[in-house]
Design an enzyme around this catalytic site. Structure first.
Site, short mmCIF file in Angstrom:
data_model
loop_
_atom_site.label_atom_id
_atom_site.label_comp_id
_atom_site.label_asym_id
_atom_site.label_seq_id
_atom_site.Cartn_x
_atom_site.Cartn_y
_atom_site.Cartn_z
N LYS A 45 -156.89 35.53 -15.40
CA LYS A 45 -156.77 36.99 -15.22
C LYS A 45 -157.09 37.71 -16.53
CE LYS A 45 -151.85 36.75 -16.31
NZ LYS A 45 -150.47 36.80 -15.76
N ARG A 143 -139.92 41.06 -9.98
CA ARG A 143 -141.27 41.57 -10.11
C ARG A 143 -141.95 41.27 -8.78
NH1 ARG A 143 -145.02 39.44 -15.03
NH2 ARG A 143 -145.86 38.22 -13.32
N TYR A 275 -155.40 57.10 -43.97
CA TYR A 275 -154.67 58.30 -43.53
C TYR A 275 -153.20 58.27 -43.95
CZ TYR A 275 -158.48 59.47 -40.26
OH TYR A 275 -159.67 59.81 -39.68
N MET A 323 -159.09 54.54 -36.23
CA MET A 323 -159.74 54.26 -34.94
C MET A 323 -160.86 53.22 -35.08
SD MET A 323 -161.61 56.91 -32.33
CE MET A 323 -160.21 58.03 -32.29
#
Ligand code: PLP
Length: 387
Positions: A45, A143, A275, A323
């Protein structure tokens, strides 16, 4: 047990690349298959845990997997569209799934509830196909699966549908909450609930179904959960679900994440880096700019924490991950634009492991390997499953 081959660092061919060793995936599969000596459903998956759905599927089959497991139907249909004929189970089915497509492609589906079974039966009747169905018991994870209260109704409806020829119940299964803590008391509890669920199903006439419960952690640590088939995922890719050294289990990590330095520069002591200036070198130093960031699946939480191999040593990322890029402080060590840095790999050549990254970024290696992507190029080495 198969000998683990310690791979050297992979050569770097792209600006930023995820190198996947198909032979490692096949060898890991063979190690687990040999260990359990019973059928193994390889979980592919989430794009083969970030290693590529089809190459991963072909590699696990080359390594001896008996069946494939995926979460959603689209993943199963993609395997079929690529010509993969091994048994495939898709287990996460909500209302309105394209059950007709599943049956036409001979994909096995899991059923959690009577309404889900009714949808499958309706399609089986309309198409005159027999649906191969696994019934899921919720044994304590809360679940997927039917609770103990709903299980008797589900198995009797499934037994009727089997008698009518609409379904063949080929699996009875559940999933563990704490397999990565093999001593945890919930494991014995879930095993007891599972065995009660199996007894009820068998008493209702569902006698041909295979029982399966074990994920990777249980495949490594809990033989009492192996039953008729195991269902590992992450260990096939060479990662230890128990947080230890995969080599201790004969497993080799298949993924290496690396990039080419885009720019280097000398900066004075105290320069503010990235940053928010959350990093300041104590001395004059060399900074190296690495052209991948959180948009590519490098977690922002890795800033000032996660290690990267650069100029022969592991160094924590300097300042925030942006980013598209982040910065390394390499001190006075020699580094030049174009040099390779390695985020994570097998660890055999001094590079960090995905487990180290997971610890540093307060996550699990599952999340790292499944999310790395973006502008990374994926490149395959090895030949397992390659036609
Ligand atoms: C993902 C998953 C697995 C495989 O889990 P690993 O921990 O990766 O081995 C097995 N079964 C189910 C139901 C899953 O969701």
């Amino acid at each position: 047990m198969t000998q683990v081959e310690q791979a050297p660092l992979q050569a770097l061919e792209n600006r930023a690349e995820v190198v996947v060793d198909l032979d490692a995936i096949a060898a890991n599969t063979a190690v687990l298959r040999e260990r359990v000596a019973r059928p193994l459903m390889a979980v592919v998956k989430a794009d083969g845990y970030g290693h590529g759905l089809l190459p991963a599927a072909r590699a696990v089959l080359a390594g001896g997997a008996d069946a494939l497991g995926v979460a959603v139907l689209e993943e199963a249909l993609a395997l079929r569209a690529a010509g993969i004929t091994a048994p495939v189970l898709a287990w996460l089915n909500g209302p309105g799934e394209d059950v007709a497509a599943a049956l036409a492609a001979d994909v096995e589906v899991s059923v959690n509830a009577e309404w889900g079974l009714a949808e499958v039966v309706a399609v089986a009747r309309r198409t005159r196909l027999t649906a191969r169905v696994h019934l899921t018991a919720d044994t304590g994870l809360s679940r997927e699966g039917a609770t103990s209260a709903d299980w008797p109704g589900l198995v009797s409806a499934a037994a009727r549908a089997e008698t009518d020829g609409d379904v063949a119940v080929v699996g009875l299964w559940s999933h563990l909450a704490y397999a990565d803590a093999p001593q945890h008391p919930t494991i014995g509890q879930q095993v007891r609930v599972f065995e009660e669920a199996v007894s009820l199903a068998r008493a209702a006439g569902l006698t041909d179904a295979r029982r399966h419960l074990a994920n990777s952690a249980a495949t490594l640590a809990l033989p009492e959960t192996w039953y008729d088939m195991v269902r590992p995922g992450v260990a096939l890719y060479g990662l230890d679900p128990l947080g230890g050294d995969p080599a201790d289990h004969g497993l080799l990590p298949a993924m290496t994440v690396q990039a080419r330095v885009a720019l280097t520069k000398r900066v004075p002591a105290g320069a503010g880096v990235s940053y928010g200036h959350t990093y300041h070198p104590a001395q004059e130093t060399t900074l190296a700019l690495v052209p991948i960031g959180y948009a590519d699946g490098v977690p922002r939480a890795a800033g000032n924490r996660a290690p990267v191999l650069a100029a022969g040593r592991q160094r924590a990322i300097a300042g925030r991950v942006c980013m598209d890029q982040f910065v390394l402080d390499v001190g006075d060590d020699p580094i030049a634009p174009g040099d390779r840095v390695v985020l994570w790999g097998s660890g055999a050549a001094g590079e960090p492991t995905a487990q180290q990254w997971a610890d540093a970024a307060d996550t699990i290696h599952y999340e790292l390997v499944t999310r790395v992507g973006g502008r990374f190029r994926r490149r395959y080495v090895g030949t397992a499953g390659v036609a």
